[in-house]
Design a protein around this motif. Structure first.
Motif, PDB file in Angstrom:
ATOM      1  N   SER A  87       0.830  -1.206   0.000  1.00 25.19           N
ATOM      2  CA  SER A  87       0.000   0.000   0.000  1.00 25.19           C
ATOM      3  C   SER A  87       0.862   1.253   0.000  1.00 25.19           C
ATOM      4  O   SER A  87       0.583   2.216  -0.732  1.00 25.19           O
ATOM      5  CB  SER A  87      -0.932  -0.016   1.212  1.00 25.19           C
ATOM      6  OG  SER A  87      -1.726   1.162   1.251  1.00 25.19           O
ATOM      7  N   SER A  88       1.933   1.263   0.802  1.00 26.05           N
ATOM      8  CA  SER A  88       2.831   2.419   0.827  1.00 26.05           C
ATOM      9  C   SER A  88       3.559   2.580  -0.503  1.00 26.05           C
ATOM     10  O   SER A  88       3.747   3.701  -0.992  1.00 26.05           O
ATOM     11  CB  SER A  88       3.851   2.259   1.959  1.00 26.05           C
ATOM     12  OG  SER A  88       3.208   2.209   3.224  1.00 26.05           O
ATOM     13  N   LEU A  89       3.946   1.469  -1.111  1.00 29.11           N
ATOM     14  CA  LEU A  89       4.620   1.533  -2.407  1.00 29.11           C
ATOM     15  C   LEU A  89       3.683   2.066  -3.486  1.00 29.11           C
ATOM     16  O   LEU A  89       4.080   2.882  -4.321  1.00 29.11           O
ATOM     17  CB  LEU A  89       5.129   0.142  -2.789  1.00 29.11           C
ATOM     18  CG  LEU A  89       6.303  -0.394  -1.974  1.00 29.11           C
ATOM     19  CD1 LEU A  89       6.458  -1.891  -2.189  1.00 29.11           C
ATOM     20  CD2 LEU A  89       7.583   0.340  -2.344  1.00 29.11           C
ATOM     21  N   LEU A  90       2.450   1.607  -3.472  1.00 27.18           N
ATOM     22  CA  LEU A  90       1.481   2.081  -4.462  1.00 27.18           C
ATOM     23  C   LEU A  90       1.257   3.577  -4.320  1.00 27.18           C
ATOM     24  O   LEU A  90       1.258   4.324  -5.312  1.00 27.18           O
ATOM     25  CB  LEU A  90       0.163   1.318  -4.293  1.00 27.18           C
ATOM     26  CG  LEU A  90      -0.977   1.729  -5.234  1.00 27.18           C
ATOM     27  CD1 LEU A  90      -0.591   1.515  -6.680  1.00 27.18           C
ATOM     28  CD2 LEU A  90      -2.251   0.949  -4.888  1.00 27.18           C
ATOM     29  N   ALA A  91       1.059   4.057  -3.096  1.00 26.51           N
ATOM     30  CA  ALA A  91       0.858   5.496  -2.877  1.00 26.51           C
ATOM     31  C   ALA A  91       2.083   6.291  -3.298  1.00 26.51           C
ATOM     32  O   ALA A  91       1.963   7.400  -3.845  1.00 26.51           O
ATOM     33  CB  ALA A  91       0.537   5.748  -1.404  1.00 26.51           C
ATOM     34  N   CYS A  92       3.260   5.745  -3.072  1.00 32.97           N
ATOM     35  CA  CYS A  92       4.496   6.437  -3.446  1.00 32.97           C
ATOM     36  C   CYS A  92       4.555   6.667  -4.950  1.00 32.97           C
ATOM     37  O   CYS A  92       4.812   7.778  -5.415  1.00 32.97           O
ATOM     38  CB  CYS A  92       5.703   5.633  -2.963  1.00 32.97           C
ATOM     39  SG  CYS A  92       7.287   6.161  -3.647  1.00 32.97           S
ATOM     40  N   PHE A  93       4.312   5.622  -5.727  1.00 32.61           N
ATOM     41  CA  PHE A  93       4.441   5.756  -7.179  1.00 32.61           C
ATOM     42  C   PHE A  93       3.271   6.516  -7.798  1.00 32.61           C
ATOM     43  O   PHE A  93       3.423   7.126  -8.856  1.00 32.61           O
ATOM     44  CB  PHE A  93       4.577   4.374  -7.813  1.00 32.61           C
ATOM     45  CG  PHE A  93       5.934   3.762  -7.620  1.00 32.61           C
ATOM     46  CD1 PHE A  93       7.025   4.208  -8.359  1.00 32.61           C
ATOM     47  CD2 PHE A  93       6.133   2.758  -6.691  1.00 32.61           C
ATOM     48  CE1 PHE A  93       8.274   3.658  -8.180  1.00 32.61           C
ATOM     49  CE2 PHE A  93       7.386   2.194  -6.503  1.00 32.61           C
ATOM     50  CZ  PHE A  93       8.465   2.651  -7.248  1.00 32.61           C
ATOM     51  N   LEU A  94       2.112   6.499  -7.160  1.00 30.84           N
ATOM     52  CA  LEU A  94       0.986   7.276  -7.689  1.00 30.84           C
ATOM     53  C   LEU A  94       1.233   8.778  -7.568  1.00 30.84           C
ATOM     54  O   LEU A  94       0.613   9.572  -8.286  1.00 30.84           O
ATOM     55  CB  LEU A  94      -0.298   6.901  -6.958  1.00 30.84           C
ATOM     56  CG  LEU A  94      -0.908   5.540  -7.307  1.00 30.84           C
ATOM     57  CD1 LEU A  94      -2.127   5.271  -6.439  1.00 30.84           C
ATOM     58  CD2 LEU A  94      -1.272   5.479  -8.788  1.00 30.84           C
ATOM     59  N   ARG A  95       2.111   9.185  -6.673  1.00 28.21           N
ATOM     60  CA  ARG A  95       2.416  10.611  -6.518  1.00 28.21           C
ATOM     61  C   ARG A  95       3.354  11.130  -7.601  1.00 28.21           C
ATOM     62  O   ARG A  95       3.558  12.350  -7.701  1.00 28.21           O
ATOM     63  CB  ARG A  95       3.044  10.861  -5.142  1.00 28.21           C
ATOM     64  CG  ARG A  95       2.090  10.750  -3.986  1.00 28.21           C
ATOM     65  CD  ARG A  95       2.702  11.312  -2.707  1.00 28.21           C
ATOM     66  NE  ARG A  95       3.807  10.490  -2.229  1.00 28.21           N
ATOM     67  CZ  ARG A  95       3.681   9.512  -1.337  1.00 28.21           C
ATOM     68  NH1 ARG A  95       2.478   9.234  -0.836  1.00 28.21           N
ATOM     69  NH2 ARG A  95       4.730   8.813  -0.934  1.00 28.21           N
ATOM     70  N   HIS A  96       3.891  10.255  -8.419  1.00 26.81           N
ATOM     71  CA  HIS A  96       4.889  10.686  -9.402  1.00 26.81           C
ATOM     72  C   HIS A  96       4.529  10.138 -10.782  1.00 26.81           C
ATOM     73  O   HIS A  96       4.417   8.921 -10.960  1.00 26.81           O
ATOM     74  CB  HIS A  96       6.286  10.186  -9.008  1.00 26.81           C
ATOM     75  CG  HIS A  96       6.762  10.720  -7.686  1.00 26.81           C
ATOM     76  ND1 HIS A  96       7.307  11.976  -7.547  1.00 26.81           N
ATOM     77  CD2 HIS A  96       6.759  10.153  -6.443  1.00 26.81           C
ATOM     78  CE1 HIS A  96       7.642  12.167  -6.283  1.00 26.81           C
ATOM     79  NE2 HIS A  96       7.310  11.090  -5.590  1.00 26.81           N
ATOM     80  N   ASP A  97       4.368  11.052 -11.738  1.00 25.47           N
ATOM     81  CA  ASP A  97       4.214  10.647 -13.135  1.00 25.47           C
ATOM     82  C   ASP A  97       5.564  10.403 -13.797  1.00 25.47           C
ATOM     83  O   ASP A  97       5.625   9.825 -14.888  1.00 25.47           O
ATOM     84  CB  ASP A  97       3.458  11.716 -13.927  1.00 25.47           C
ATOM     85  CG  ASP A  97       2.018  11.854 -13.475  1.00 25.47           C
ATOM     86  OD1 ASP A  97       1.454  10.832 -13.028  1.00 25.47           O
ATOM     87  OD2 ASP A  97       1.468  12.967 -13.553  1.00 25.47           O
ATOM     88  N   ALA A  98       6.629  10.865 -13.170  1.00 23.91           N
ATOM     89  CA  ALA A  98       7.982  10.675 -13.682  1.00 23.91           C
ATOM     90  C   ALA A  98       8.931  10.587 -12.499  1.00 23.91           C
ATOM     91  O   ALA A  98       8.612  11.031 -11.392  1.00 23.91           O
ATOM     92  CB  ALA A  98       8.388  11.817 -14.621  1.00 23.91           C
ATOM     93  N   LEU A  99      10.102  10.017 -12.723  1.00 21.79           N
ATOM     94  CA  LEU A  99      11.092   9.945 -11.657  1.00 21.79           C
ATOM     95  C   LEU A  99      11.528  11.352 -11.264  1.00 21.79           C
ATOM     96  O   LEU A  99      11.775  12.197 -12.146  1.00 21.79           O
ATOM     97  CB  LEU A  99      12.306   9.140 -12.122  1.00 21.79           C
ATOM     98  CG  LEU A  99      12.107   7.634 -12.314  1.00 21.79           C
ATOM     99  CD1 LEU A  99      13.405   6.991 -12.782  1.00 21.79           C
ATOM    100  CD2 LEU A  99      11.624   6.975 -11.028  1.00 21.79           C
ATOM    101  N   PRO A 100      11.607  11.656  -9.987  1.00 24.23           N
ATOM    102  CA  PRO A 100      12.037  13.002  -9.574  1.00 24.23           C
ATOM    103  C   PRO A 100      13.420  13.339 -10.130  1.00 24.23           C
ATOM    104  O   PRO A 100      14.343  12.520 -10.091  1.00 24.23           O
ATOM    105  CB  PRO A 100      12.052  12.903  -8.042  1.00 24.23           C
ATOM    106  CG  PRO A 100      11.130  11.768  -7.713  1.00 24.23           C
ATOM    107  CD  PRO A 100      11.261  10.796  -8.843  1.00 24.23           C
TER     108      PRO A 100
END
Length: 220
Positions: free
Chosen positions: A103-116
């Motif tokens: 769940s934490s991993l999913l939320a992490c990647f949903l916040r980014h459309d591209a690598l910072p």
């Protein structure tokens, strides 16, 4: 390029998905049955299982390379994007803890459309291009996640599919010719001026000379 994507993903997961979870390892090993049997600490596994070109992002033509003065110094082919597919799974002693990590991993990647951008290595940074990321999309028709787990020799396990489209700029560079230093000159010496028809001659009339216009009939 691939190793820079690995490090960017590792830093992103540690900073935004795990937070203070310092006791969780982040690895890129193949999650085989033997590997799972040797694991003895909570682990997030980012297994790179597929590399293929992203044909939707391929472009044609050549791109200009400019110097500091804005002049074209060379030309090269546009970068080609390659999709790096990662199978991300969580490994703990309890399924509930694994689901919490996912769940934490999913939320992490949903916040980014591209690598910072601040987490990219020099090779990816030099392109000046975004590195798109997609999470948990349906798999292509020619591939199923169950087949990936079967190929690894393990049992099907909850996981996330993360795809990173990374540009590769290894095309040859073609030097451009020197810029034009002088302005263009146009020579019109051999161009003749357009001929002007002569003015119509006056026609005598009872009230003095009149100018005969084409198509006009004089009265008797």
């Amino acid at each position: 390029m691939i190793h820079e994507v690995d490090e960017a993903l590792r830093e992103l997961v540690r900073a935004e998905a795990l937070g203070d979870g310092a006791g969780v390892d982040v690895v890129f090993d193949a999650p085989t049955r033997d590997w799972a049997a040797r694991r003895n600490t909570p682990t997030v596994n980012l297994y790179l299982y597929d590399i293929r070109e992203d044909l939707r992002r391929r472009s044609r033509g050549r791109q200009n390379i400019y110097d500091e003065q804005g002049r074209v110094t060379a030309r090269t082919l546009p970068p080609r994007y390659f999709k790096l597919s990662y199978l991300i799974s969580a490994w703990t002693q309890r399924p509930e803890d694994e689901h919490r990590l996912l769940s934490s991993l999913l939320a992490c990647f949903l916040r980014h459309d591209a690598l910072p951008g601040g987490r990219l290595g020099p090779e990816l940074t030099s392109t000046g291009l975004p590195i798109p990321v997609s999470i948990a999309l349906p798999p292509p028709e020619d591939r199923a996640f169950a087949d990936v787990w079967s190929a690894l020799g393990g049992e099907l396990k909850p996981s996330l599919d993360v795809v990173v489209s990374a540009p590769v700029t290894t095309a040859p560079v073609y030097p451009a010719g020197p810029p034009v230093e002088e302005g263009l000159a146009v020579d019109l010496s051999d161009v003749r001026a357009p001929s002007v028809p002569p003015a119509p001659a006056p026609v005598p009339g009872p009230r003095g000379p009149r100018v005969r216009r084409p198509g006009h009939r004089t009265g008797a």
